[in-house]
Design an enzyme around this catalytic site. Structure first.
Site, PDB file in Angstrom:
ATOM      1  N   LYS A 183       0.866  -1.175   0.000  1.00 46.60           N
ATOM      2  CA  LYS A 183       0.000   0.000   0.000  1.00 46.60           C
ATOM      3  C   LYS A 183       0.900   1.221   0.000  1.00 46.60           C
ATOM      4  O   LYS A 183       1.719   1.404   0.913  1.00 46.60           O
ATOM      5  CB  LYS A 183      -0.893   0.017   1.240  1.00 46.60           C
ATOM      6  CG  LYS A 183      -1.924   1.147   1.234  1.00 46.60           C
ATOM      7  CD  LYS A 183      -3.047   0.851   0.252  1.00 46.60           C
ATOM      8  CE  LYS A 183      -4.157   1.887   0.371  1.00 46.60           C
ATOM      9  NZ  LYS A 183      -5.335   1.544  -0.427  1.00 46.60           N
TER      10      LYS A 183
ATOM     11  N   SER B 216      -1.513  -1.151  -4.195  1.00 47.47           N
ATOM     12  CA  SER B 216      -2.620  -0.216  -4.034  1.00 47.47           C
ATOM     13  C   SER B 216      -2.061   1.116  -3.572  1.00 47.47           C
ATOM     14  O   SER B 216      -0.972   1.191  -3.006  1.00 47.47           O
ATOM     15  CB  SER B 216      -3.629  -0.743  -3.003  1.00 47.47           C
ATOM     16  OG  SER B 216      -4.270  -1.906  -3.469  1.00 47.47           O
TER      17      SER B 216
END
Length: 372
Positions: free
Chosen positions: A161, A231
């Site tokens: 992330k 992400s």
């Protein structure tokens, strides 16, 4: 020795942690064993998708109560990777990864191994640049080492992330005399995902340090990692890394396998990765075999050439529905049809993550009863 446990839990809304709460109350899950969470929330998946932060806040709050530790500490120790958008048959859910200590068992063989790491905060001016790539690569190496995975080939999935640049972060950087790569938050998310993919590839030795430069990101799509899942969001400031692989230093029945997906129609990759774990799909996995699946993790991307296997698609031309929402729904439907379950982590934005216009699929499952 360490032993991994994986719990795939449904949610009624982005702040619903009731299933995890029940598992902790029953003693099935010990809060001290929780090391990471990866999940799908029913937001739009964009810059303003606050369902991800909502879940993270609720999740960390739950652990804080049980562990009696400050949320500010836990948020820097436990990766919370949420992907917004549960289009089509995809079901909102979250996957809780736990690690406990157990007595060694002779002849166990390799088992699922989990490693996590956090980078230092990434300044807005570094997002999508070489410093960002190196930051991810260093965190990946730390996570692999923490997982005690000895061979790079035994790493099957790396979830990262990454932070992105918001308008406010861009303005703050400019005020400090720094120049972000872009001040467009949506473009920033794409560059952040690309930097994350390059970082995974570099950390795993798939590419060499001198084989690319900043202009390679979102340009040279021959550079890709078939094990990277990246992400990006406003809810993080550091790179949060979860490495999943198999290691002889771990106990348990769970294993992980992965396959690259050449495009959004690559049902063969889905069947093959299940076969790698001893699960047959003809055409759908049997109910008792599907029950052995602990998690399904997927990255996908609308083919930027506008065609899939020679036929035109309109995902990139639709101004009503974002292309990522199109492809998430399509790929989720394909995979759910094979495994018979909508609890699939399908994340769009697969730049440099698997083949261009495709992506990857990883599955965690236990072997058949009586097999190791």
């Amino acid at each position: 020795m360490k032993k991994a446990a994986v719990f795939r839990l449904s949610m009624a809304h982005p702040g619903d942690l009731s299933e995890l709460e029940r598992l902790i109350a029953s003693g099935t899950v010990r809060a001290t064993d929780v090391v990471a969470v990866i999940g799908k929330t029913e937001g739009n998946g964009g810059v303003n998708d606050f369902t991800r932060g909502y879940f993270t806040q609720t999740f960390i709050g739950l652990l804080s109560r049980h562990l009696r530790r400050p949320m500010e500490q836990l948020i820097r120790e436990i990766p919370c990777v949420l992907s917004g958008g549960t289009e089509g048959v995809m079901s909102p859910h979250y996957i809780v990864f736990c690690v406990g200590e157990h007595e060694a068992m002779p002849g166990q063989g390799a088992a699922l191994a989990i490693g996590t790491a956090f980078s230092e905060p990434v300044p807005a001016e570094n997002v999508g640049r070489r410093a960002h790539i190196d930051s991810v690569a260093n965190a990946v190496r730390k996570a692999v080492e923490a997982a005690r995975i000895e061979r790079p080939d035994d790493v099957h999935f790396v979830q990262v992330k990454c932070p992105c640049v918001t308008v406010a972060r861009a303005e703050a950087a400019a005020a400090a005399g720094k120049t972000p790569l872009t001040s467009d938050p949506n473009k920033s998310m794409a560059y952040a995902r690309a930097a994350g993919a390059f970082g995974v590839a570099l950390g795993l030795g798939e590419i060499k340090p001198d084989s690319f430069n900043d202009t390679s990101l979102l340009s040279d799509f021959s550079i890709q990692s078939p094990r990277a899942s990246i992400s990006s969001g406003v809810e993080v400031e550091s790179n949060e890394v979860v490495v999943l692989g198999n290691s002889r230093h771990w106990l348990g029945r769970l294993r992980i396998a992965h396959r690259p997906m050449i495009d959004a129609l690559d049902i063969g990759a889905v069947v093959d990765v299940l076969s790698d774990l001893g699960i047959a799909a003809a055409p759908q996995a049997a109910v008792h075999d599907a029950a052995r699946i602990a998690a399904v993790l997927v990255k996908c991307e609308p083919d930027r050439r506008g065609r899939i296997r020679g036929n035109r698609h309109t995902m990139l031309d639709d101004t009503d529905i974002n292309a990522q929402r199109h492809v998430r729904g399509a790929v989720a439907g394909l995979i759910a049809g094979v495994i018979g379950d909508g609890r699939i982590f399908v994340s769009g934005g697969a730049e440099h993550q698997g083949p261009d216009g495709g992506g990857l699929i990883a599955v965690i499952a236990s072997p058949e009863q009586g097999r190791t």
